[in-house]
Design a protein around this motif. Sequence first.
Motif, PDB file in Angstrom:
ATOM      1  N   ARG A 112       0.830  -1.202   0.000  1.00  0.00           N
ATOM      2  CA  ARG A 112       0.000   0.000   0.000  1.00  0.00           C
ATOM      3  C   ARG A 112       0.867   1.255   0.000  1.00  0.00           C
ATOM      4  O   ARG A 112       0.585   2.221  -0.713  1.00  0.00           O
ATOM      5  CB  ARG A 112      -0.924  -0.022   1.214  1.00  0.00           C
ATOM      6  CG  ARG A 112      -2.001   1.007   1.152  1.00  0.00           C
ATOM      7  CD  ARG A 112      -3.065   0.747   2.179  1.00  0.00           C
ATOM      8  NE  ARG A 112      -4.077   1.779   2.103  1.00  0.00           N
ATOM      9  CZ  ARG A 112      -4.937   2.030   3.045  1.00  0.00           C
ATOM     10  NH1 ARG A 112      -4.940   1.316   4.143  1.00  0.00           N
ATOM     11  NH2 ARG A 112      -5.817   2.988   2.917  1.00  0.00           N
ATOM     12  N   ARG A 130       2.275   1.735  -3.478  1.00  0.00           N
ATOM     13  CA  ARG A 130       1.279   2.310  -4.401  1.00  0.00           C
ATOM     14  C   ARG A 130       1.064   3.791  -4.118  1.00  0.00           C
ATOM     15  O   ARG A 130       0.967   4.603  -5.038  1.00  0.00           O
ATOM     16  CB  ARG A 130      -0.048   1.550  -4.294  1.00  0.00           C
ATOM     17  CG  ARG A 130      -0.040   0.197  -4.981  1.00  0.00           C
ATOM     18  CD  ARG A 130      -1.426  -0.379  -5.112  1.00  0.00           C
ATOM     19  NE  ARG A 130      -2.177  -0.436  -3.876  1.00  0.00           N
ATOM     20  CZ  ARG A 130      -2.194  -1.460  -3.026  1.00  0.00           C
ATOM     21  NH1 ARG A 130      -1.490  -2.538  -3.288  1.00  0.00           N
ATOM     22  NH2 ARG A 130      -2.916  -1.413  -1.929  1.00  0.00           N
ATOM     23  N   HIS A 164       1.665   6.717  -6.827  1.00  0.00           N
ATOM     24  CA  HIS A 164       0.539   7.513  -7.333  1.00  0.00           C
ATOM     25  C   HIS A 164       0.528   8.948  -6.799  1.00  0.00           C
ATOM     26  O   HIS A 164       0.093   9.856  -7.503  1.00  0.00           O
ATOM     27  CB  HIS A 164      -0.790   6.839  -7.011  1.00  0.00           C
ATOM     28  CG  HIS A 164      -0.988   5.549  -7.734  1.00  0.00           C
ATOM     29  ND1 HIS A 164      -1.096   5.469  -9.103  1.00  0.00           N
ATOM     30  CD2 HIS A 164      -1.083   4.273  -7.287  1.00  0.00           C
ATOM     31  CE1 HIS A 164      -1.251   4.203  -9.466  1.00  0.00           C
ATOM     32  NE2 HIS A 164      -1.238   3.461  -8.381  1.00  0.00           N
ATOM     33  N   MET A 170      -8.477   9.746  -5.738  1.00  0.00           N
ATOM     34  CA  MET A 170      -8.267   8.304  -5.854  1.00  0.00           C
ATOM     35  C   MET A 170      -9.309   7.555  -5.031  1.00  0.00           C
ATOM     36  O   MET A 170      -9.875   6.556  -5.489  1.00  0.00           O
ATOM     37  CB  MET A 170      -6.853   7.933  -5.385  1.00  0.00           C
ATOM     38  CG  MET A 170      -5.761   8.362  -6.330  1.00  0.00           C
ATOM     39  SD  MET A 170      -4.086   8.244  -5.620  1.00  0.00           S
ATOM     40  CE  MET A 170      -4.041   6.576  -5.016  1.00  0.00           C
ATOM     41  N   ARG A 171      -9.568   8.022  -3.828  1.00  0.00           N
ATOM     42  CA  ARG A 171     -10.558   7.365  -2.965  1.00  0.00           C
ATOM     43  C   ARG A 171     -11.959   7.488  -3.557  1.00  0.00           C
ATOM     44  O   ARG A 171     -12.746   6.554  -3.469  1.00  0.00           O
ATOM     45  CB  ARG A 171     -10.510   7.962  -1.560  1.00  0.00           C
ATOM     46  CG  ARG A 171      -9.289   7.504  -0.800  1.00  0.00           C
ATOM     47  CD  ARG A 171      -9.284   8.011   0.607  1.00  0.00           C
ATOM     48  NE  ARG A 171      -8.187   7.410   1.339  1.00  0.00           N
ATOM     49  CZ  ARG A 171      -7.710   7.881   2.468  1.00  0.00           C
ATOM     50  NH1 ARG A 171      -8.232   8.956   3.007  1.00  0.00           N
ATOM     51  NH2 ARG A 171      -6.707   7.277   3.070  1.00  0.00           N
ATOM     52  N   ARG A 223     -12.688   7.735  -6.785  1.00  0.00           N
ATOM     53  CA  ARG A 223     -12.754   6.799  -7.917  1.00  0.00           C
ATOM     54  C   ARG A 223     -12.926   5.375  -7.423  1.00  0.00           C
ATOM     55  O   ARG A 223     -13.713   4.608  -7.967  1.00  0.00           O
ATOM     56  CB  ARG A 223     -11.497   6.906  -8.774  1.00  0.00           C
ATOM     57  CG  ARG A 223     -11.543   8.005  -9.802  1.00  0.00           C
ATOM     58  CD  ARG A 223     -10.468   7.828 -10.865  1.00  0.00           C
ATOM     59  NE  ARG A 223      -9.144   7.560 -10.359  1.00  0.00           N
ATOM     60  CZ  ARG A 223      -8.217   8.489 -10.110  1.00  0.00           C
ATOM     61  NH1 ARG A 223      -8.475   9.756 -10.328  1.00  0.00           N
ATOM     62  NH2 ARG A 223      -7.035   8.148  -9.658  1.00  0.00           N
ATOM     63  N   LYS A 224     -12.193   5.025  -6.375  1.00  0.00           N
ATOM     64  CA  LYS A 224     -12.300   3.673  -5.829  1.00  0.00           C
ATOM     65  C   LYS A 224     -13.703   3.445  -5.279  1.00  0.00           C
ATOM     66  O   LYS A 224     -14.308   2.405  -5.510  1.00  0.00           O
ATOM     67  CB  LYS A 224     -11.260   3.462  -4.733  1.00  0.00           C
ATOM     68  CG  LYS A 224     -11.306   2.074  -4.131  1.00  0.00           C
ATOM     69  CD  LYS A 224     -10.264   1.906  -3.057  1.00  0.00           C
ATOM     70  CE  LYS A 224     -10.371   0.528  -2.439  1.00  0.00           C
ATOM     71  NZ  LYS A 224      -9.481   0.365  -1.305  1.00  0.00           N
ATOM     72  N   HIS A 265     -16.090   3.060  -8.091  1.00  0.00           N
ATOM     73  CA  HIS A 265     -15.851   1.761  -8.706  1.00  0.00           C
ATOM     74  C   HIS A 265     -16.591   0.674  -7.931  1.00  0.00           C
ATOM     75  O   HIS A 265     -17.255  -0.164  -8.506  1.00  0.00           O
ATOM     76  CB  HIS A 265     -14.339   1.500  -8.733  1.00  0.00           C
ATOM     77  CG  HIS A 265     -13.946   0.228  -9.385  1.00  0.00           C
ATOM     78  ND1 HIS A 265     -13.935   0.074 -10.752  1.00  0.00           N
ATOM     79  CD2 HIS A 265     -13.542  -0.957  -8.864  1.00  0.00           C
ATOM     80  CE1 HIS A 265     -13.538  -1.156 -11.045  1.00  0.00           C
ATOM     81  NE2 HIS A 265     -13.294  -1.787  -9.921  1.00  0.00           N
ATOM     82  N   HIS A 266     -16.503   0.725  -6.611  1.00  0.00           N
ATOM     83  CA  HIS A 266     -17.161  -0.285  -5.779  1.00  0.00           C
ATOM     84  C   HIS A 266     -18.674  -0.098  -5.778  1.00  0.00           C
ATOM     85  O   HIS A 266     -19.415  -1.067  -5.793  1.00  0.00           O
ATOM     86  CB  HIS A 266     -16.611  -0.244  -4.354  1.00  0.00           C
ATOM     87  CG  HIS A 266     -15.284  -0.914  -4.241  1.00  0.00           C
ATOM     88  ND1 HIS A 266     -15.155  -2.231  -3.907  1.00  0.00           N
ATOM     89  CD2 HIS A 266     -14.029  -0.452  -4.450  1.00  0.00           C
ATOM     90  CE1 HIS A 266     -13.882  -2.561  -3.910  1.00  0.00           C
ATOM     91  NE2 HIS A 266     -13.172  -1.503  -4.231  1.00  0.00           N
ATOM     92  N   HIS A 302     -16.186  -4.132  -9.160  1.00  0.00           N
ATOM     93  CA  HIS A 302     -15.186  -5.000  -8.546  1.00  0.00           C
ATOM     94  C   HIS A 302     -15.662  -6.445  -8.528  1.00  0.00           C
ATOM     95  O   HIS A 302     -14.939  -7.332  -8.150  1.00  0.00           O
ATOM     96  CB  HIS A 302     -14.842  -4.516  -7.138  1.00  0.00           C
ATOM     97  CG  HIS A 302     -15.989  -4.574  -6.186  1.00  0.00           C
ATOM     98  ND1 HIS A 302     -17.065  -3.725  -6.274  1.00  0.00           N
ATOM     99  CD2 HIS A 302     -16.232  -5.378  -5.137  1.00  0.00           C
ATOM    100  CE1 HIS A 302     -17.925  -3.998  -5.315  1.00  0.00           C
ATOM    101  NE2 HIS A 302     -17.446  -4.992  -4.624  1.00  0.00           N
TER     102      HIS A 302
END
Length: 165
Positions: free
Chosen positions: A40, A43, A47, A134-135, A137-138, A141-142, A147
Motif C-alpha cells: 500500500r 502504491r 501515485h 483516488m478514494r 474513484r475507488k 468503482h465499488h 469490482h
Amino acid sequence: MKTRKMIVSVLAASLVAGTSALAYAGQKENCSAADRADKRVERMAKHLELDEAQTASVKALFADQAAQRPDQPRKGMKGLAQLDPNAADYNEQVQARIADMQQQLAERVERRANFKAELYAILTPEQEEKLAEMRERKGKHHRDGKHHRGDGPHHRKGGPDKEML
C-alpha cells in the motif's frame, strides 16, 4: 482421434488455469499485514509521488497503525449467535453485546480518524487532493459493482430486477 486430442488439450488447459488460480490464491493467503502495508505504501508513493522522507513517514505511520490494532479478533455478530435466547438474562446479555460492539466501533472510528489526520499532516495539499480523488474513484468503482464479476441481477446497470424484489 481429433476428438481425443481436443479433450486432452482442454483438460491440460483447465489444469494449467486451475493451478494458476490456486497459486494466486495461496499468495494472497500467505501475505502478512506487514506485506500488505508495504504494498500500500509503494502504491501511495507511486501515485502520490511521495518523496523519500514522506514515504518513510507513511511507512512508519502504517507500522504504528498495525501496532495499535487489538490482538483479539472482533466478535461482531458472532457473539450474538452464541447467546442462548432461553437464558433468564438474555436481554441483559444482548444489551452487553450491543454496548461492547458500540465501544469497538467507536475505537475503530477514532483510530481511523487519527490515522487520516496524521497521514494528511505528511502530505502536501496537492497530494491530499490527489488522494481524495483516488478514494472517490475507488468508491465509485465499488458502488457501481465493477469490482465483481458476473451477470446476476445486482450486476445489471439498473440494479436488481423488480421481479426479484
